[in-house]
Design a protein around this motif. Structure first.
Motif, PDB file in Angstrom:
ATOM      1  N   VAL A 157       0.876  -1.176   0.000  1.00 10.51           N
ATOM      2  CA  VAL A 157       0.000   0.000   0.000  1.00 10.51           C
ATOM      3  C   VAL A 157       0.909   1.221   0.000  1.00 10.51           C
ATOM      4  O   VAL A 157       1.725   1.401   0.908  1.00 10.51           O
ATOM      5  N   PHE A 158       0.787   2.043  -1.023  1.00 12.44           N
ATOM      6  CA  PHE A 158       1.569   3.279  -1.116  1.00 12.44           C
ATOM      7  C   PHE A 158       0.726   4.454  -0.618  1.00 12.44           C
ATOM      8  O   PHE A 158      -0.346   4.742  -1.173  1.00 12.44           O
ATOM      9  N   LEU A 159       1.223   5.126   0.414  1.00 15.50           N
ATOM     10  CA  LEU A 159       0.555   6.294   0.969  1.00 15.50           C
ATOM     11  C   LEU A 159       1.579   7.409   1.113  1.00 15.50           C
ATOM     12  O   LEU A 159       2.735   7.143   1.456  1.00 15.50           O
ATOM     13  N   ALA A 160       1.183   8.626   0.858  1.00 11.50           N
ATOM     14  CA  ALA A 160       2.103   9.760   0.958  1.00 11.50           C
ATOM     15  C   ALA A 160       1.579  10.737   1.995  1.00 11.50           C
ATOM     16  O   ALA A 160       0.389  11.063   2.012  1.00 11.50           O
ATOM     17  N   SER A 161       2.478  11.192   2.867  1.00 11.16           N
ATOM     18  CA  SER A 161       2.102  12.169   3.889  1.00 11.16           C
ATOM     19  C   SER A 161       3.311  13.040   4.204  1.00 11.16           C
ATOM     20  O   SER A 161       4.276  12.548   4.807  1.00 11.16           O
ATOM     21  N   GLN A 195       8.142  15.786   4.114  1.00  9.44           N
ATOM     22  CA  GLN A 195       7.921  15.813   5.553  1.00  9.44           C
ATOM     23  C   GLN A 195       8.488  17.059   6.221  1.00  9.44           C
ATOM     24  O   GLN A 195       7.908  17.592   7.173  1.00  9.44           O
ATOM     25  N   GLU A 196       9.613  17.550   5.716  1.00  6.91           N
ATOM     26  CA  GLU A 196      10.249  18.714   6.349  1.00  6.91           C
ATOM     27  C   GLU A 196       9.379  19.962   6.309  1.00  6.91           C
ATOM     28  O   GLU A 196       9.547  20.865   7.129  1.00  6.91           O
ATOM     29  N   PHE A 197       8.450  20.020   5.368  1.00  4.69           N
ATOM     30  CA  PHE A 197       7.602  21.203   5.225  1.00  4.69           C
ATOM     31  C   PHE A 197       6.306  21.092   6.022  1.00  4.69           C
ATOM     32  O   PHE A 197       5.500  22.019   6.029  1.00  4.69           O
ATOM     33  N   GLY A 198       6.080  19.956   6.669  1.00  3.75           N
ATOM     34  CA  GLY A 198       4.815  19.715   7.331  1.00  3.75           C
ATOM     35  C   GLY A 198       4.855  19.970   8.823  1.00  3.75           C
ATOM     36  O   GLY A 198       5.739  20.654   9.349  1.00  3.75           O
ATOM     37  N   VAL A 199       3.863  19.429   9.483  1.00  4.71           N
ATOM     38  CA  VAL A 199       3.786  19.517  10.938  1.00  4.71           C
ATOM     39  C   VAL A 199       3.742  18.095  11.486  1.00  4.71           C
ATOM     40  O   VAL A 199       3.302  17.174  10.822  1.00  4.71           O
ATOM     41  N   GLY A 200       4.210  17.928  12.704  1.00 10.62           N
ATOM     42  CA  GLY A 200       4.247  16.591  13.281  1.00 10.62           C
ATOM     43  C   GLY A 200       5.506  15.859  12.871  1.00 10.62           C
ATOM     44  O   GLY A 200       6.247  16.294  11.991  1.00 10.62           O
ATOM     45  N   GLY A 201       5.754  14.747  13.518  1.00  7.07           N
ATOM     46  CA  GLY A 201       6.996  14.016  13.313  1.00  7.07           C
ATOM     47  C   GLY A 201       6.908  12.958  12.237  1.00  7.07           C
ATOM     48  O   GLY A 201       5.830  12.606  11.751  1.00  7.07           O
ATOM     49  N   SER A 202       8.065  12.445  11.901  1.00  4.30           N
ATOM     50  CA  SER A 202       8.191  11.358  10.930  1.00  4.30           C
ATOM     51  C   SER A 202       7.814  10.025  11.580  1.00  4.30           C
ATOM     52  O   SER A 202       7.863   9.870  12.803  1.00  4.30           O
ATOM     53  N   LEU A 203       7.476   9.061  10.736  1.00  6.78           N
ATOM     54  CA  LEU A 203       7.209   7.699  11.213  1.00  6.78           C
ATOM     55  C   LEU A 203       8.461   6.840  11.257  1.00  6.78           C
ATOM     56  O   LEU A 203       8.379   5.665  11.624  1.00  6.78           O
ATOM     57  N   PRO A 211       7.209  -3.863  11.856  1.00  6.35           N
ATOM     58  CA  PRO A 211       8.146  -4.391  10.853  1.00  6.35           C
ATOM     59  C   PRO A 211       7.652  -4.341   9.418  1.00  6.35           C
ATOM     60  O   PRO A 211       8.467  -4.421   8.495  1.00  6.35           O
ATOM     61  N   THR A 212       6.356  -4.203   9.186  1.00  7.44           N
ATOM     62  CA  THR A 212       5.856  -4.127   7.807  1.00  7.44           C
ATOM     63  C   THR A 212       5.605  -2.681   7.374  1.00  7.44           C
ATOM     64  O   THR A 212       4.875  -2.437   6.416  1.00  7.44           O
ATOM     65  N   LEU A 213       6.245  -1.753   8.069  1.00  7.48           N
ATOM     66  CA  LEU A 213       6.208  -0.337   7.685  1.00  7.48           C
ATOM     67  C   LEU A 213       7.509   0.027   6.987  1.00  7.48           C
ATOM     68  O   LEU A 213       8.592  -0.354   7.435  1.00  7.48           O
ATOM     69  N   ALA A 214       7.415   0.742   5.879  1.00  6.11           N
ATOM     70  CA  ALA A 214       8.589   1.291   5.195  1.00  6.11           C
ATOM     71  C   ALA A 214       8.341   2.776   4.971  1.00  6.11           C
ATOM     72  O   ALA A 214       7.230   3.184   4.615  1.00  6.11           O
ATOM     73  N   VAL A 215       9.378   3.581   5.201  1.00  7.38           N
ATOM     74  CA  VAL A 215       9.268   5.030   5.048  1.00  7.38           C
ATOM     75  C   VAL A 215      10.257   5.503   3.992  1.00  7.38           C
ATOM     76  O   VAL A 215      11.422   5.082   3.992  1.00  7.38           O
ATOM     77  N   LEU A 216       9.802   6.352   3.098  1.00  2.00           N
ATOM     78  CA  LEU A 216      10.652   6.912   2.050  1.00  2.00           C
ATOM     79  C   LEU A 216      11.014   8.348   2.403  1.00  2.00           C
ATOM     80  O   LEU A 216      10.155   9.136   2.797  1.00  2.00           O
ATOM     81  N   ARG A 217      12.299   8.692   2.244  1.00  4.35           N
ATOM     82  CA  ARG A 217      12.769  10.061   2.424  1.00  4.35           C
ATOM     83  C   ARG A 217      13.673  10.430   1.250  1.00  4.35           C
ATOM     84  O   ARG A 217      14.150   9.558   0.510  1.00  4.35           O
ATOM     85  N   THR A 218      13.920  11.719   1.078  1.00  4.98           N
ATOM     86  CA  THR A 218      14.709  12.182  -0.069  1.00  4.98           C
ATOM     87  C   THR A 218      15.452  13.455   0.279  1.00  4.98           C
ATOM     88  O   THR A 218      15.023  14.218   1.157  1.00  4.98           O
ATOM     89  N   LEU A 219      16.554  13.678  -0.429  1.00  8.39           N
ATOM     90  CA  LEU A 219      17.265  14.952  -0.336  1.00  8.39           C
ATOM     91  C   LEU A 219      16.863  15.905  -1.456  1.00  8.39           C
ATOM     92  O   LEU A 219      17.438  16.976  -1.612  1.00  8.39           O
ATOM     93  N   TYR A 300      -6.252  24.388  -1.720  1.00 11.58           N
ATOM     94  CA  TYR A 300      -6.171  23.386  -0.663  1.00 11.58           C
ATOM     95  C   TYR A 300      -5.072  23.722   0.343  1.00 11.58           C
ATOM     96  O   TYR A 300      -4.005  24.237  -0.021  1.00 11.58           O
ATOM     97  N   ASP A 301      -5.338  23.416   1.596  1.00  9.57           N
ATOM     98  CA  ASP A 301      -4.307  23.525   2.613  1.00  9.57           C
ATOM     99  C   ASP A 301      -3.144  22.620   2.229  1.00  9.57           C
ATOM    100  O   ASP A 301      -3.349  21.492   1.773  1.00  9.57           O
ATOM    101  N   SER A 302      -1.929  23.099   2.418  1.00  9.42           N
ATOM    102  CA  SER A 302      -0.760  22.324   2.021  1.00  9.42           C
ATOM    103  C   SER A 302       0.260  22.256   3.147  1.00  9.42           C
ATOM    104  O   SER A 302       0.508  23.250   3.835  1.00  9.42           O
ATOM    105  N   ARG A 303       0.844  21.076   3.316  1.00 10.94           N
ATOM    106  CA  ARG A 303       1.957  20.881   4.244  1.00 10.94           C
ATOM    107  C   ARG A 303       3.203  20.478   3.472  1.00 10.94           C
ATOM    108  O   ARG A 303       4.106  19.864   4.016  1.00 10.94           O
ATOM    109  N   ALA A 304       3.242  20.864   2.196  1.00  7.40           N
ATOM    110  CA  ALA A 304       4.381  20.541   1.328  1.00  7.40           C
ATOM    111  C   ALA A 304       4.949  21.843   0.777  1.00  7.40           C
ATOM    112  O   ALA A 304       4.649  22.927   1.283  1.00  7.40           O
TER     113      ALA A 304
END
Length: 372
Positions: A157-161, A195-203, A211-219, A300-304
């Motif tokens: 399941v691909f989800l973006a936040s 994520q850096e532009f949003g509110v709240g912490g990373s997962l 263990p079945t959670l994967a998080v993607l980050r980027t520079l 739309y409200d944006s956190r990006a």
């Protein structure tokens, strides 16, 4: 307390014992090497690289960069895989978990197109559970996502936040509950590119317990290195080990590694924090400019680092695109995505660039296309 294991039954059966390519840079053991003659590299440097820094193949997972990224994200280095942007991470996850021609992935439109592109390139079915448009934000339907995963036998399941192109965030509790509910069948991938532009912490800090959670980050975004292509997947060490074996050899060129390490030095990170703060401030300004335009009916409200807006209709989008592009201002036409037949996405530029956007909008209908 012992951390839970990753269920290796979720990995493609033919890849569970796959050793991958044994590269010249990783196959040596024994006494410390002095003379490397095992990789068929050039014996002398190229004049473009007189110090020979790029004469030899790089480490597949450069230790210094892995340590720096783990420190940046507060992650276990054993569960970190660095590669050529988030795109490679998405591709690795699909290849590792989904059988070609079978299984499936679930996406939630409107969302980043590479999830579906990677799946389709591997012959993996894509199943969509559209988000609900609430007027100023978007909402997932967790129950329908679970139903669709169960119905289709999907493995990812691909989800973006924050989401792209929505700019909306998903409550961490919702993401973790989905992960736990589907842990017997699918990996939940949370894309935190913005994520850096949003509110709240990373997962990232929750990976060990889920263990079945994967998080993607980027520079590419906050750190301003889109051209370098440095992306990271952070997950359970057992899944990370399989992803490394599936990954093509030498994914990180030496110049890219050097650039990324320089960008993660304390002074550079302080500049990144300043850049993010400026972007967040200008994001509010951009949203206001769009909201005041007569051709725009919803912002739309944006956190990006972008703002999504709907125009009065598809024809109005053309008007705005034409006027802005005529002034050399390029934005993203989102009408190709389901449910966004009248929408535009505008990246937050510099203050002076937004001055020009303001002038164009004030002069008449305004706005052609920028990548993720």
């Amino acid at each position: 307390m012992t951390s839970p294991s990753f269920p290796l039954g979720l990995v493609r059966e033919d890849l569970r014992d796959f050793a991958g390519y044994s590269s010249a840079r990783t196959s040596h053991s024994g006494a410390p090497a002095r003379i490397w003659l095992n990789a068929n590299e050039a014996a002398a440097p190229n004049r473009a690289d007189p110090q020979g820094r790029n004469r030899r193949y790089p480490s597949p997972q450069p230790a210094a960069l892995v340590r720096a990224l783990a420190a940046l994200y507060g992650a276990d280095p054993a569960g970190l895989v660095v590669g050529r942007g988030s795109d490679e991470a998405i591709d690795l996850l699909v290849r590792t978990l989904c059988r070609p021609g079978g299984d499936g992935v679930v996406v939630t439109s409107p969302t980043f197109g590479m999830y579906a592109v990677s799946a389709r390139l591997h012959g993996v079915p894509v199943h969509d559970v559209p988000q609900s448009d609430l007027g100023r934000t978007w909402r997932l339907d967790p129950e329908r996502i679970v139903e669709e995963v169960r119905r289709t036998g999907s493995r990812i399941v691909f989800l973006a936040s924050p989401g792209n192109p929505t700019g909306a965030t998903v409550e961490p509790a919702t993401l973790l509950a989905l992960t736990d509910t589907l842990a017997d069948q699918a990996v939940v991938v949370v894309d935190e590119a913005y994520q850096e532009f949003g509110v709240g912490g990373s997962l990232v800090g929750r990976v060990a317990a889920h263990p079945t959670l994967a998080v993607l980050r980027t520079l590419s975004k906050a750190h301003g290195l889109a051209g370098a292509r440095v992306g990271t997947v952070l997950t359970h060490p057992e899944l990370a080990a399989v992803l490394r074996r599936v990954q093509a050899p030498y994914p990180m060129p030496e110049p890219v590694v050097s650039l990324a390490l320089a960008a993660l030095e304390p002074v550079a990170q302080e500049e990144t924090r300043h850049r993010v703060a400026t972007t967040v401030r200008e994001r509010a300004r951009l949203a206001g400019l769009l909201a005041e335009h007569p051709g725009v009916r919803a912002v739309y409200d944006s956190r990006a680092n972008f703002v999504l807006a709907r125009c009065q209709d598809a024809g109005t989008v053309d008007d705005v695109l034409t006027d802005l592009s005529g002034r050399g201002i390029v934005v993203r036409d989102m009408r190709h995505l389901p449910g966004l037949e009248d929408a535009l996405r505008v990246t937050v530029g510099t203050p002076s660039e937004l001055d020009e956007v303001a002038g164009a909008l004030a002069a008449g209908p305004a706005f052609t296309t920028t990548e993720r």
